[in-house]
Design a protein around this motif. Structure first.
Motif, mmCIF file in Angstrom:
data_model
loop_
_atom_site.group_PDB
_atom_site.id
_atom_site.type_symbol
_atom_site.label_atom_id
_atom_site.label_comp_id
_atom_site.label_asym_id
_atom_site.label_seq_id
_atom_site.Cartn_x
_atom_site.Cartn_y
_atom_site.Cartn_z
ATOM 1 N N GLY A 1 11.819 -11.273 17.932
ATOM 2 C CA GLY A 1 12.099 -9.867 18.201
ATOM 3 C C GLY A 1 12.451 -9.070 16.970
ATOM 4 O O GLY A 1 12.296 -7.846 16.952
ATOM 5 N N TYR A 2 12.907 -9.749 15.906
ATOM 6 C CA TYR A 2 13.294 -9.078 14.665
ATOM 7 C C TYR A 2 12.615 -9.784 13.495
ATOM 8 O O TYR A 2 12.827 -10.973 13.259
ATOM 9 C CB TYR A 2 14.811 -9.101 14.477
ATOM 10 N N LEU A 3 11.788 -9.028 12.775
ATOM 11 C CA LEU A 3 11.060 -9.568 11.620
ATOM 12 C C LEU A 3 11.207 -8.590 10.466
ATOM 13 O O LEU A 3 10.783 -7.439 10.553
ATOM 14 C CB LEU A 3 9.583 -9.759 11.965
ATOM 15 N N ARG A 4 11.815 -9.054 9.373
ATOM 16 C CA ARG A 4 12.035 -8.215 8.197
ATOM 17 C C ARG A 4 11.046 -8.630 7.101
ATOM 18 O O ARG A 4 11.027 -9.779 6.670
ATOM 19 C CB ARG A 4 13.476 -8.357 7.697
ATOM 20 N N LEU A 5 10.238 -7.661 6.639
ATOM 21 C CA LEU A 5 9.181 -7.951 5.675
ATOM 22 C C LEU A 5 9.205 -7.039 4.454
ATOM 23 O O LEU A 5 8.350 -7.170 3.574
ATOM 24 C CB LEU A 5 7.805 -7.801 6.351
ATOM 25 N N TYR A 6 10.154 -6.124 4.380
ATOM 26 C CA TYR A 6 10.133 -5.139 3.298
ATOM 27 C C TYR A 6 10.440 -5.771 1.943
ATOM 28 O O TYR A 6 10.937 -6.887 1.840
ATOM 29 C CB TYR A 6 11.100 -3.986 3.589
ATOM 30 N N GLY B 1 8.515 -5.777 11.174
ATOM 31 C CA GLY B 1 7.904 -5.211 9.973
ATOM 32 C C GLY B 1 8.304 -3.803 9.629
ATOM 33 O O GLY B 1 7.589 -3.121 8.874
ATOM 34 N N ASN B 2 9.435 -3.327 10.121
ATOM 35 C CA ASN B 2 9.883 -1.977 9.765
ATOM 36 C C ASN B 2 10.127 -1.873 8.260
ATOM 37 O O ASN B 2 10.667 -2.782 7.639
ATOM 38 C CB ASN B 2 11.163 -1.625 10.517
ATOM 39 N N HIS B 3 9.716 -0.746 7.686
ATOM 40 C CA HIS B 3 9.969 -0.393 6.281
ATOM 41 C C HIS B 3 9.116 -1.188 5.292
ATOM 42 O O HIS B 3 9.192 -0.930 4.081
ATOM 43 C CB HIS B 3 11.454 -0.563 5.915
ATOM 44 N N ALA B 4 8.302 -2.148 5.736
ATOM 45 C CA ALA B 4 7.405 -2.850 4.821
ATOM 46 C C ALA B 4 6.286 -1.905 4.396
ATOM 47 O O ALA B 4 5.712 -1.188 5.221
ATOM 48 C CB ALA B 4 6.833 -4.095 5.484
ATOM 49 N N ARG B 5 5.936 -1.931 3.096
ATOM 50 C CA ARG B 5 4.950 -0.996 2.558
ATOM 51 C C ARG B 5 3.879 -1.726 1.744
ATOM 52 O O ARG B 5 4.124 -2.799 1.187
ATOM 53 C CB ARG B 5 5.632 0.058 1.669
ATOM 54 N N CYS B 6 2.710 -1.107 1.661
ATOM 55 C CA CYS B 6 1.616 -1.657 0.858
ATOM 56 C C CYS B 6 1.901 -1.456 -0.629
ATOM 57 O O CYS B 6 2.400 -0.400 -1.038
ATOM 58 C CB CYS B 6 0.293 -0.966 1.201
ATOM 59 N N ALA B 7 1.592 -2.469 -1.417
ATOM 60 C CA ALA B 7 1.655 -2.350 -2.872
ATOM 61 C C ALA B 7 0.257 -2.140 -3.451
ATOM 62 O O ALA B 7 0.089 -1.513 -4.500
ATOM 63 C CB ALA B 7 2.293 -3.581 -3.493
ATOM 64 N N GLU B 8 -0.755 -2.682 -2.792
ATOM 65 C CA GLU B 8 -2.154 -2.531 -3.173
ATOM 66 C C GLU B 8 -2.986 -2.396 -1.903
ATOM 67 O O GLU B 8 -2.537 -2.807 -0.822
ATOM 68 C CB GLU B 8 -2.624 -3.742 -3.993
ATOM 69 N N PRO B 9 -4.171 -1.814 -2.007
ATOM 70 C CA PRO B 9 -4.806 -1.159 -3.162
ATOM 71 C C PRO B 9 -4.153 0.188 -3.475
ATOM 72 O O PRO B 9 -3.287 0.643 -2.721
ATOM 73 C CB PRO B 9 -6.258 -0.995 -2.700
ATOM 74 N N ILE B 10 -4.596 0.794 -4.541
ATOM 75 C CA ILE B 10 -3.973 2.031 -5.008
ATOM 76 C C ILE B 10 -4.005 3.117 -3.936
ATOM 77 O O ILE B 10 -3.035 3.866 -3.756
ATOM 78 C CB ILE B 10 -4.680 2.538 -6.293
ATOM 79 N N ARG B 11 -5.114 3.192 -3.179
ATOM 80 C CA ARG B 11 -5.254 4.264 -2.183
ATOM 81 C C ARG B 11 -4.247 4.140 -1.045
ATOM 82 O O ARG B 11 -3.984 5.121 -0.339
ATOM 83 C CB ARG B 11 -6.677 4.276 -1.625
ATOM 84 N N LEU B 12 -3.668 2.941 -0.869
ATOM 85 C CA LEU B 12 -2.697 2.735 0.211
ATOM 86 C C LEU B 12 -1.294 2.437 -0.313
ATOM 87 O O LEU B 12 -0.388 2.180 0.481
ATOM 88 C CB LEU B 12 -3.148 1.581 1.112
ATOM 89 N N LYS B 13 -1.099 2.489 -1.608
ATOM 90 C CA LYS B 13 0.193 2.140 -2.188
ATOM 91 C C LYS B 13 1.305 3.030 -1.649
ATOM 92 O O LYS B 13 1.199 4.257 -1.630
ATOM 93 C CB LYS B 13 0.137 2.249 -3.712
ATOM 94 N N GLY B 14 2.395 2.397 -1.200
ATOM 95 C CA GLY B 14 3.543 3.121 -0.685
ATOM 96 C C GLY B 14 3.476 3.441 0.800
ATOM 97 O O GLY B 14 4.462 3.898 1.388
ATOM 98 N N MET B 15 2.334 3.181 1.437
ATOM 99 C CA MET B 15 2.200 3.485 2.858
ATOM 100 C C MET B 15 2.794 2.344 3.696
ATOM 101 O O MET B 15 2.618 1.170 3.387
ATOM 102 C CB MET B 15 0.723 3.677 3.228
ATOM 103 N N LYS B 16 3.520 2.700 4.745
ATOM 104 C CA LYS B 16 4.115 1.696 5.619
ATOM 105 C C LYS B 16 3.037 0.936 6.391
ATOM 106 O O LYS B 16 2.015 1.503 6.779
ATOM 107 C CB LYS B 16 5.087 2.349 6.599
ATOM 108 N N LEU B 17 3.291 -0.342 6.629
ATOM 109 C CA LEU B 17 2.343 -1.138 7.402
ATOM 110 C C LEU B 17 2.132 -0.565 8.784
ATOM 111 O O LEU B 17 1.046 -0.661 9.354
ATOM 112 C CB LEU B 17 2.826 -2.595 7.517
#
Length: 416
Positions: A168-173, A199-215
């Motif tokens: 029920g709780y998964l931390r991935l950030y 997966g709350n607050h987890a964000r993409c590091a790559e590719p550049i076009r998605l960098k910083g976007m939450k999963l």
């Protein structure tokens, strides 16, 4: 009297002289007892955690602590410099909560938590985990909380989470997530409305076009390419199309990429490459076709790759029949190409055999159904020579495929 007095005086002086040495040799009771206690304590510390109640040997950090709180058993292995998961036999009772924060664990192997079926929570944050093998969490059917934040994970599949139906709780950030095709299943899982705490607050590091976007905000439909993008600029020198779902390379897919030097199409679903699919890549130096579903390479596919020096082919189910010969002949004509992974996966009698060795043996040995006995009288009877049957035999021999004829002194193979 004088003699007796002199003897007593001499004895007294001798006693005074010997007294300091006696004091020096006398053992100090306090220091000796303290040393014995210290030694006993040291031996006890060495023995802690070595043996369970059944007397079996244990392989784990001996300084992890066990305690009970609200009737739940906790095992605290935080900051113990562990590089792997301690075996479940280490503990006196099956724990419900396992704390492994701030250790040096890099990989979670398949079956890593075998024997931990009673776990409710698992804390693995602030390690160096970069890989979680499928089956690592097998058996954790009661787990409700998994903490994986602050690690080095770039990808994780939904299949890894399947053994934990109550999660029920998964931390991935704070992981460098690479939001490409291999993340498709995980991203779709965390975006299910009922999984609001995964997966709350987890964000993409790559590719550049998605960098910083939450999963939870990434559109899964844009993660996987199913074909080569159009409009590739002429000045591009490196293209990485790995980890997509491209199954077919069509003619002229890379015609505009005239300056291309390296092309990576590994880890796709590639099953077929049209003859002109790599047309125009005259300056290509490295081509990676590994980990696809290729059985063979069609005649003429590689003809424009004049300067190729590296060709990766491993991880494909190569079928060793006549269709694979083109690849071997092309490599023979280009000895400067460093290639790897060309092994037979079918048919069964050639599994694991080098494709080059298969082709060599194919050309060396005449198929059994075409072999004729040397004692055949028709071959030695001069009366049968130059008969219509003999002429027909010569004509059939001319029509035989070149690989079934008797090898000539010189042989020219034309590939294009």
């Amino acid at each position: 009297m004088r003699v007796i007095s002199s003897l007593l005086l001499a004895s007294l002086l001798l006693l005074l002289l010997l007294l300091p040495s006696i004091e020096m040799k006398r053992p100090a009771k306090g220091r000796g007892l303290k040393g014995a206690r210290h030694k006993l304590r040291r031996e006890r510390v060495k023995g802690v955690g070595r043996h369970s109640r059944s007397g079996r040997s244990k392989i784990a950090a001996p300084d992890c602590s066990e305690f009970t709180e609200s009737r739940d058993i906790y095992v605290d292995c935080q900051e113990r410099r562990l590089t792997s998961i301690p075996t479940s036999q280490t503990w006196s009772k099956p724990p419900k909560h396992l704390l492994l924060t701030r250790n040096r664990i890099k990989v979670l192997r398949e079956g890593a938590f075998f024997g931990y079926e009673s776990l409710i929570s698992l804390d693995l944050q602030q390690n160096q985990i970069s890989l979680v093998e499928e089956g690592a969490f097998e058996g954790l059917t009661h787990l409700t909380t998994l903490l994986l934040q602050h690690n080095r994970l770039t990808t994780l599949s939904e299949e890894t989470l399947i053994p934990m139906p109550n999660l029920g709780y998964l931390r991935l950030y704070d992981n460098p997530w690479n939001c490409l095709c291999q993340m498709d299943s995980l991203i779709r899982t965390v975006q299910v409305p009922s999984n609001r705490n995964l997966g709350n607050h987890a964000r993409c590091a790559e590719p550049i076009r998605l960098k910083g976007m939450k999963l939870k905000q990434v559109d899964p439909e844009i993660l996987c390419l199913t074909e080569v993008p159009t409009g590739i600029p002429e000045d591009v020198v490196h293209i990485d199309l790995s980890y997509n779902s491209i199954s077919h390379l069509k003619p002229r897919d890379f015609l505009g990429a005239k300056s291309l030097r390296t092309l990576n199409i590994s880890n796709n679903n590639m099953e077929h490459m049209d003859t002109a699919s790599l047309s125009g890549l005259l300056h290509l130096l490295a081509l990676d076709l590994s980990d696809n579903k290729l059985h063979s390479v069609q005649y003429g596919v590689l003809e424009d790759l004049y300067f190729l020096s590296v060709l990766k082919l491993e991880g494909n189910p190569w079928v060793c029949d006549y269709s694979i010969h083109y690849m071997v002949y092309w490599l023979r004509l280009h000895p400067g190409v460093k290639h790897s992974g060309l092994l037979c996966h079918a048919p069964l009698e050639h599994v694991g055999e080098s494709v080059e060795e298969y082709v060599h043996s194919y050309n060396r040995e005449c198929p059994k159904d075409r072999q004729r006995s040397r004692t055949d009288p028709d071959e030695t009877d001069p009366e049968l020579w130059n008969t219509p049957m003999e002429v027909q035999g010569e004509l059939e021999e001319e029509l035989e495929p070149s690989h079934l004829r008797v090898p000539q002194k010189y042989q020219i193979i034309r590939l294009s």
